[in-house]
Scaffold this motif. Structure first.
Motif, mmCIF file in Angstrom:
data_model
loop_
_atom_site.group_PDB
_atom_site.id
_atom_site.type_symbol
_atom_site.label_atom_id
_atom_site.label_comp_id
_atom_site.label_asym_id
_atom_site.label_seq_id
_atom_site.Cartn_x
_atom_site.Cartn_y
_atom_site.Cartn_z
ATOM 1 N N ALA A 141 -16.231 25.615 63.355
ATOM 2 C CA ALA A 141 -16.517 26.310 62.095
ATOM 3 C C ALA A 141 -17.998 26.668 61.991
ATOM 4 C CB ALA A 141 -16.082 25.441 60.911
ATOM 5 N N MET A 142 -18.855 25.734 62.392
ATOM 6 C CA MET A 142 -20.302 25.971 62.287
ATOM 7 C C MET A 142 -20.738 27.129 63.178
ATOM 8 S SD MET A 142 -23.335 23.204 62.905
ATOM 9 C CE MET A 142 -24.981 23.755 63.369
ATOM 10 N N PHE B 175 -18.979 29.637 64.065
ATOM 11 C CA PHE B 175 -18.535 30.882 63.426
ATOM 12 C C PHE B 175 -19.533 31.315 62.355
ATOM 13 C CE2 PHE B 175 -15.992 32.807 59.902
ATOM 14 C CZ PHE B 175 -15.802 34.041 60.500
ATOM 15 N N GLY B 176 -19.950 30.365 61.519
ATOM 16 C CA GLY B 176 -20.941 30.693 60.485
ATOM 17 C C GLY B 176 -22.252 31.168 61.086
ATOM 18 N N ALA B 177 -22.660 30.514 62.174
ATOM 19 C CA ALA B 177 -23.904 30.909 62.842
ATOM 20 C C ALA B 177 -23.826 32.353 63.324
ATOM 21 C CB ALA B 177 -24.175 29.973 64.020
ATOM 22 N N TRP B 178 -22.697 32.705 63.923
ATOM 23 C CA TRP B 178 -22.529 34.067 64.451
ATOM 24 C C TRP B 178 -22.516 35.085 63.325
ATOM 25 C CZ3 TRP B 178 -23.328 36.574 68.691
ATOM 26 C CH2 TRP B 178 -22.722 37.813 68.921
ATOM 27 N N LEU B 179 -21.900 34.738 62.190
ATOM 28 C CA LEU B 179 -21.940 35.639 61.028
ATOM 29 C C LEU B 179 -23.378 35.963 60.670
ATOM 30 C CD1 LEU B 179 -19.231 34.148 58.612
ATOM 31 C CD2 LEU B 179 -19.056 36.234 60.001
ATOM 32 N N GLY B 180 -24.244 34.957 60.799
ATOM 33 C CA GLY B 180 -25.650 35.146 60.442
ATOM 34 C C GLY B 180 -26.515 35.606 61.595
ATOM 35 N N LYS C 161 -26.743 32.521 67.850
ATOM 36 C CA LYS C 161 -25.818 32.011 68.861
ATOM 37 C C LYS C 161 -25.826 30.482 68.832
ATOM 38 C CE LYS C 161 -26.425 35.798 72.164
ATOM 39 N NZ LYS C 161 -26.965 36.115 73.524
ATOM 40 N N VAL D 162 -9.925 30.255 64.252
ATOM 41 C CA VAL D 162 -11.002 31.003 63.576
ATOM 42 C C VAL D 162 -11.720 31.959 64.537
ATOM 43 C CG1 VAL D 162 -13.205 30.759 62.357
ATOM 44 C CG2 VAL D 162 -11.247 29.323 61.716
ATOM 45 N N HIS E 16 -10.992 36.034 64.392
ATOM 46 C CA HIS E 16 -12.144 36.869 64.021
ATOM 47 C C HIS E 16 -12.757 37.582 65.228
ATOM 48 C CE1 HIS E 16 -12.129 34.163 60.419
ATOM 49 N NE2 HIS E 16 -12.539 35.239 59.801
ATOM 50 N N THR F 2 -14.815 36.147 67.672
ATOM 51 C CA THR F 2 -16.222 35.741 67.686
ATOM 52 C C THR F 2 -16.458 34.755 68.825
ATOM 53 O OG1 THR F 2 -15.677 34.066 66.011
ATOM 54 C CG2 THR F 2 -16.638 36.138 65.227
ATOM 55 N N MET G 41 -18.527 23.902 56.686
ATOM 56 C CA MET G 41 -19.303 23.967 57.928
ATOM 57 C C MET G 41 -19.637 25.400 58.315
ATOM 58 S SD MET G 41 -20.266 21.060 59.014
ATOM 59 C CE MET G 41 -20.858 21.616 60.612
ATOM 60 N N MET G 42 -18.756 26.337 57.998
ATOM 61 C CA MET G 42 -19.112 27.743 58.207
ATOM 62 C C MET G 42 -20.325 28.079 57.343
ATOM 63 S SD MET G 42 -15.366 29.506 58.163
ATOM 64 C CE MET G 42 -13.985 28.730 59.019
ATOM 65 N N GLY H 288 -23.488 26.755 59.097
ATOM 66 C CA GLY H 288 -23.946 27.603 60.200
ATOM 67 C C GLY H 288 -24.586 28.881 59.698
ATOM 68 N N LEU H 289 -23.983 29.478 58.676
ATOM 69 C CA LEU H 289 -24.520 30.715 58.109
ATOM 70 C C LEU H 289 -25.845 30.470 57.395
ATOM 71 C CD1 LEU H 289 -24.289 33.713 57.418
ATOM 72 C CD2 LEU H 289 -22.695 33.108 55.583
ATOM 73 N N ARG I 236 -21.328 40.812 59.200
ATOM 74 C CA ARG I 236 -22.481 40.837 60.116
ATOM 75 C C ARG I 236 -23.290 42.118 59.953
ATOM 76 N NH1 ARG I 236 -23.205 38.279 64.791
ATOM 77 N NH2 ARG I 236 -23.224 40.228 65.948
#
Lengths: 178, 203
Positions: A62-63, A65-70, A73, A92, A96, A98, B62-63, B66-67, B192
């Motif tokens: 999950a983390m 995925f959130g990192a990639w949204l922002g 890597k 996920v 998506h 990703t 958790m998403m 990360g974001l 994105r």
């Protein structure tokens, strides 16, 4: 003068760290494994990497995925038993489309001492592949860096979960003194 | 914002609450947890800055982490349900250690699994998510029960003084489905692009 295989036997964790830098990995999600301890130390010492120690491995899926949204890597480090915790969360990055690179140190593999590590260790590759993950194995130290490089490239170039499994022959089995 | 209507239970209605939290949202990025919270954020406006989740139960917080770590200058709100939060409850510890100042986790607590037939969750039986978040090291932890408290919560989401955790008691009645796109590659690509511009597609 030591040959390449001898260097790799000693340095493969540092080679993985160098690859994480080369690929501009900024987030490292992990559940510790003895096989990853040297790499984890290198990541923790790097101010450009945000390292999160997870309570369970699917948090890392999950983390990332959130990192990639922002726009960042990430990579997930774990041992093979943790792969079992990730199964549904892999929907996920699959749905998506990703990147989700995983570097997995194997237990329940060559020379395992603990019976509880064997079921998930034996199933790790099958389970990951059943969930659409591209899996490559490294069973010799000199294969670790090229295999991890492929795992990172396949994830970020083709947008999917990918994994390198680092065999217990590379890491050495935990023998509990036996 | 004190005009958020109350349902039969005397608790706030979820759609109006979420609309109030996302009003004048500026640079706010929102993740909607699997189920009704995803429909709630969509009803407030199906915009690229929303990530409504069709799956990954237990992963919303958790998403958000990360974001929030990737975009430290933008506020990030995870708006999710009590059942979804309970499934990923350990992530509160992970987040408590990282202390992301721009991350807010808002749990819409109707004390039920709403998508599966309204079975009771643990919060129905006294499990206190706000206290669990406090114990995980999230200092700004709130239990919100009154419409009058919502304006301050909205302000806190934008303030960047987090991490923030709010357990908001809501009415259990269901609202009409307002569905976002179901093709999840669209959802991630549009978010994105909203954050990173066209360069997002060449990363």
């Amino acid at each position: 003068m030591p040959d390449a295989a001898t260097d790799a036997a000693r340095d493969w964790p540092d080679q993985i760290y160098a690859l994480l830098k080369e690929h501009d990995i900024r987030q490292v999600a992990l559940v510790p494994d003895a096989g990853h301890s040297r790499l984890i130390k290198r990541c923790l010492a790097d101010n450009d990497m945000k390292v999160a120690t997870l309570t369970t491995e699917e948090e890392g899926i999950a983390m990332l995925f959130g990192a990639w949204l922002g726009g960042e890597k990430g990579v997930l480090l774990m041992q093979s038993s943790g792969v079992g915790n990730c199964i549904n969360m892999l929907s996920v990055p699959i749905s998506h489309r990703t990147p989700c690179p995983m570097i997995v140190t194997m237990r329940g593999d060559y020379g395992e001492f603990n019976p509880f590590q064997v079921p998930m260790g034996n199933a790790t590759q099958t389970v990951l592949e059943a969930m659409g993950t591209l899996v490559k194995r490294a069973d010799a130290p000199e294969d670790v860096a090229p295999t991890v490089n492929a795992t990172l490239r396949l994830a970020f170039n083709t947008y999917r979960p990918t994994a390198t499994l680092i065999g217990q022959r590379v890491i050495g089995a935990k023998t509990f003194g036996k | 914002m004190t005009d958020i209507p109350l349902g039969a239970s005397g608790r706030m209605k979820r759609r109006d609450l979420v609309k109030a939290l996302l009003a004048d949202r500026g640079k706010l990025l929102a993740i909607g947890g699997l189920g009704a919270p995803a429909w709630d954020i969509t009803a407030a406006g199906d915009v690229p800055e929303n990530m409504p989740l069709w799956g990954g139960m237990g992963g919303a917080a958790m998403m958000g982490l990360g974001l929030a770590l990737a975009q430290p200058d933008r506020p990030v709100a995870v708006i999710t349900g009590d059942g979804e939060m309970l499934m990923g409850i350990g992530s509160l510890a992970t987040i408590g250690v990282k202390q992301p100042r721009n991350l807010a986790i808002i749990v819409l607590d109707n004390e039920h699994y709403g998508e599966t037939g309204m079975q009771e969750t643990a919060t129905r039986h006294g499990v206190d998510l706000a206290t669990m978040a406090k114990g995980a090291g999230i200092a700004d932890t709130r239990l919100v029960t009154q419409p009058e408290e919502v304006a301050a919560l909205r302000a806190a989401i934008h303030a960047g003084a987090g991490p923030l955790f709010a357990q908001v008691k809501i009415d259990e009645s269901s609202e009409p489905l307002v569905l976002p796109p179901r093709e999840a590659s669209i959802l991630q690509a549009r978010m994105r692009e909203a954050i990173l511009g066209k360069a997002a597609h060449l990363q």
